[in-house]
Enzyme design. Structure first.
Site, PDB file in Angstrom:
ATOM      1  N   THR A 120     -11.573  -1.263   9.116  1.00 27.75           N
ATOM      2  CA  THR A 120     -11.094  -2.425  10.021  1.00 27.75           C
ATOM      3  C   THR A 120      -9.999  -2.042  11.101  1.00 27.75           C
ATOM      4  OG1 THR A 120     -11.228  -3.919   8.057  1.00 27.75           O
ATOM      5  CG2 THR A 120      -9.725  -4.772  10.076  1.00 27.75           C
TER       6      THR A 120
ATOM      7  N   ASP B 274       7.119  -6.102   0.452  1.00 29.24           N
ATOM      8  CA  ASP B 274       6.873  -4.896   0.800  1.00 29.24           C
ATOM      9  C   ASP B 274       8.037  -4.063   0.575  1.00 29.24           C
ATOM     10  OD1 ASP B 274       6.041  -2.605   2.302  1.00 29.24           O
ATOM     11  OD2 ASP B 274       4.711  -3.907   3.162  1.00 29.24           O
ATOM     12  N   ASN B 275       7.739  -2.798   0.153  1.00 31.89           N
ATOM     13  CA  ASN B 275       8.732  -1.782  -0.139  1.00 31.89           C
ATOM     14  C   ASN B 275       8.829  -0.879   1.004  1.00 31.89           C
ATOM     15  OD1 ASN B 275       6.572  -0.196  -0.340  1.00 31.89           O
ATOM     16  ND2 ASN B 275       6.949   0.634  -2.504  1.00 31.89           N
TER      17      ASN B 275
ATOM     18  N   LYS C 240       0.140   3.997  -8.895  1.00 30.47           N
ATOM     19  CA  LYS C 240       0.838   2.931  -9.497  1.00 30.47           C
ATOM     20  C   LYS C 240       0.678   1.512  -8.811  1.00 30.47           C
ATOM     21  CE  LYS C 240       4.821   3.986 -10.788  1.00 30.47           C
ATOM     22  NZ  LYS C 240       6.550   4.663 -10.745  1.00 30.47           N
TER      23      LYS C 240
ATOM     24  N   SER D  41      -0.532  -1.298  -0.713  1.00 32.27           N
ATOM     25  CA  SER D  41      -1.216  -0.170  -1.190  1.00 32.27           C
ATOM     26  C   SER D  41      -1.236   1.016  -0.104  1.00 32.27           C
ATOM     27  CB  SER D  41      -2.462  -0.322  -1.655  1.00 32.27           C
ATOM     28  OG  SER D  41      -3.163   0.946  -1.862  1.00 32.27           O
TER      29      SER D  41
ATOM     30  N   TYR E 192      -6.820   7.159  -4.641  1.00 34.34           N
ATOM     31  CA  TYR E 192      -6.939   5.866  -3.961  1.00 34.34           C
ATOM     32  C   TYR E 192      -8.402   5.212  -4.325  1.00 34.34           C
ATOM     33  CZ  TYR E 192      -7.733   2.285  -0.009  1.00 34.34           C
ATOM     34  OH  TYR E 192      -7.793   1.310   0.655  1.00 34.34           O
TER      35      TYR E 192
ATOM     36  N   LYS F  73      -8.326   1.627  -6.760  1.00 33.74           N
ATOM     37  CA  LYS F  73      -9.099   0.264  -6.357  1.00 33.74           C
ATOM     38  C   LYS F  73      -9.862  -0.111  -7.599  1.00 33.74           C
ATOM     39  CE  LYS F  73      -6.813  -0.615  -2.530  1.00 33.74           C
ATOM     40  NZ  LYS F  73      -5.811  -2.000  -2.322  1.00 33.74           N
TER      41      LYS F  73
ATOM     42  N   ALA G  25      -7.051  -7.241  -2.435  1.00 35.56           N
ATOM     43  CA  ALA G  25      -7.531  -6.374  -1.462  1.00 35.56           C
ATOM     44  C   ALA G  25      -8.180  -5.117  -2.085  1.00 35.56           C
ATOM     45  CB  ALA G  25      -6.545  -5.909  -0.271  1.00 35.56           C
TER      46      ALA G  25
END
Length: 330
Positions: free
Chosen positions: A178, A34-35, A94, A78, A148, A152, A117
């Site tokens: 979710t 993870d960043n 990106k 994301s 977004y 995807k 995902a």
């Protein structure tokens, strides 16, 4: 015997952290990546010090190298809320394009199976209800949500290209709304926004007239569906979500009742391209995965509310969503 290894990107996020827990429970060695642009180490701090977990602080939009064998790669890196992808649109595009390409290349090199995902947002503001996997969507590529939605959609296309051209083992999960513990309270999505407002004693903000619908799936159910899809032999997209549909107006009243508060509901203009209906057709998940949600909304909301009540005052009163007042809530 050495544990099989799995790479989970977006590991410090809401869903990524729950996936780390699930794969550790299943006996895997988990590499989280993870960043931290939207994720939080708080979500995975309970895993540090374990001998079956390690963490890489890295942006998957840059070259990704992981030494050793990998059995699976799950790409969950994301931004996923309007607050985030409106604030960092380029990074959102990106991670869905360059990040997906990098990880597919890694999966090819490691001969690993990769699950991406995807999201119900690939359907846009749907003209078909409920949404089936065969529906191509109604998406505005240059609207505020396009960064977004199209990231995807491209991610799915790239994944299928690697599957058909390179014979790579790939899986695509289309995730519907979710909720559950570890959601960010003020990320702009409707459920945490409502609970946060109720806990702070504020009126609940509904965009539009409240007639638009959403279908909320508890996180444990979602993780089970993802795990089953990964283990299946099915390479095409699968909707995973709860088909129990509710209007936003009705949902606001549920939150007021749950929290025992006496706030009013206030209405504001509906944002551009905000979906009016969102309900998954989960026939494919039932037939192929033998999966359907088990946790009722009442049960899941109580668990989630108790989690949010445990947050500090500092977390409760960090009102990021006001920065983007009027933008869409998922």
């Amino acid at each position: 015997m050495a544990k099989e290894r799995v790479l989970i990107t977006g590991a410090a996020g809401f869903l990524g952290s729950h996936l780390c827990d699930r794969f550790i429970a299943e006996g895997f060695y988990v590499i989280g990546m993870d960043n931290l642009i939207t994720g939080s180490l708080k979500n995975i701090e309970h895993l540090f010090g374990r001998d079956d977990f390690e963490f890489y602080h890295h942006d998957v939009s840059k070259f990704v190298h992981v030494p050793g064998e990998l059995k699976y790669i799950l790409h969950f890196a994301s931004p996923a809320s309007p607050i985030d992808y409106l604030k960092i649109p380029i990074q959102t595009l990106k991670v869905g394009s360059l990040g997906t390409h990098n990880l597919l290349g890694l999966a090819k090199a490691k001969k690993a199976r990769m699950l991406i995902a995807s999201t119900s947002e690939v359907y846009g503001d749907p003209l078909v209800h409920p949404q089936t996997e065969d529906y191509y969507g109604n998406v505005n590529p240059i609207g505020p949500r396009g960064v977004y939605d199209e990231a995807k959609r491209f991610q799915e296309a790239m994944t299928m290209a690697y599957h058909t051209y390179h014979g790579l083992e790939t899986r695509i999960v289309r995730i519907f709304n979710t909720y559950g513990p570890r959601m960010r309270l003020n990320d702009g999505r409707v459920l945490p926004a409502f609970i946060g407002q109720a806990l702070r004693g504020e009126d609940l903000t509904v965009f539009g007239d409240g007639s638009q619908t959403r279908s909320f799936c508890y996180v444990d159910d979602l993780i089970e569906g993802i795990y089953r899809l990964l283990k299946s032999d099915y390479a095409y997209p699968v909707n995973v979500g709860n088909p129990d549909e509710i209007t936003i107006g009705e949902f606001a009243e549920e939150i007021i009742k749950l929290t025992g508060t006496d706030q009013k509901v206030v209405y504001k203009p509906l944002p551009k391209d905000d979906p009016m209906q969102r309900q998954p057709d989960i026939t494919r998940a039932r037939e192929i995965l033998g999966w359907e949600p088990k946790v009722s909304r009442a049960e899941g909301l109580k668990i989630t509310y108790d989690y949010f009540r445990s947050l500090s005052k500092e977390e409760l009163y960090t009102k990021e969503h006001n920065t983007f007042e009027g933008y869409a809530r998922k």
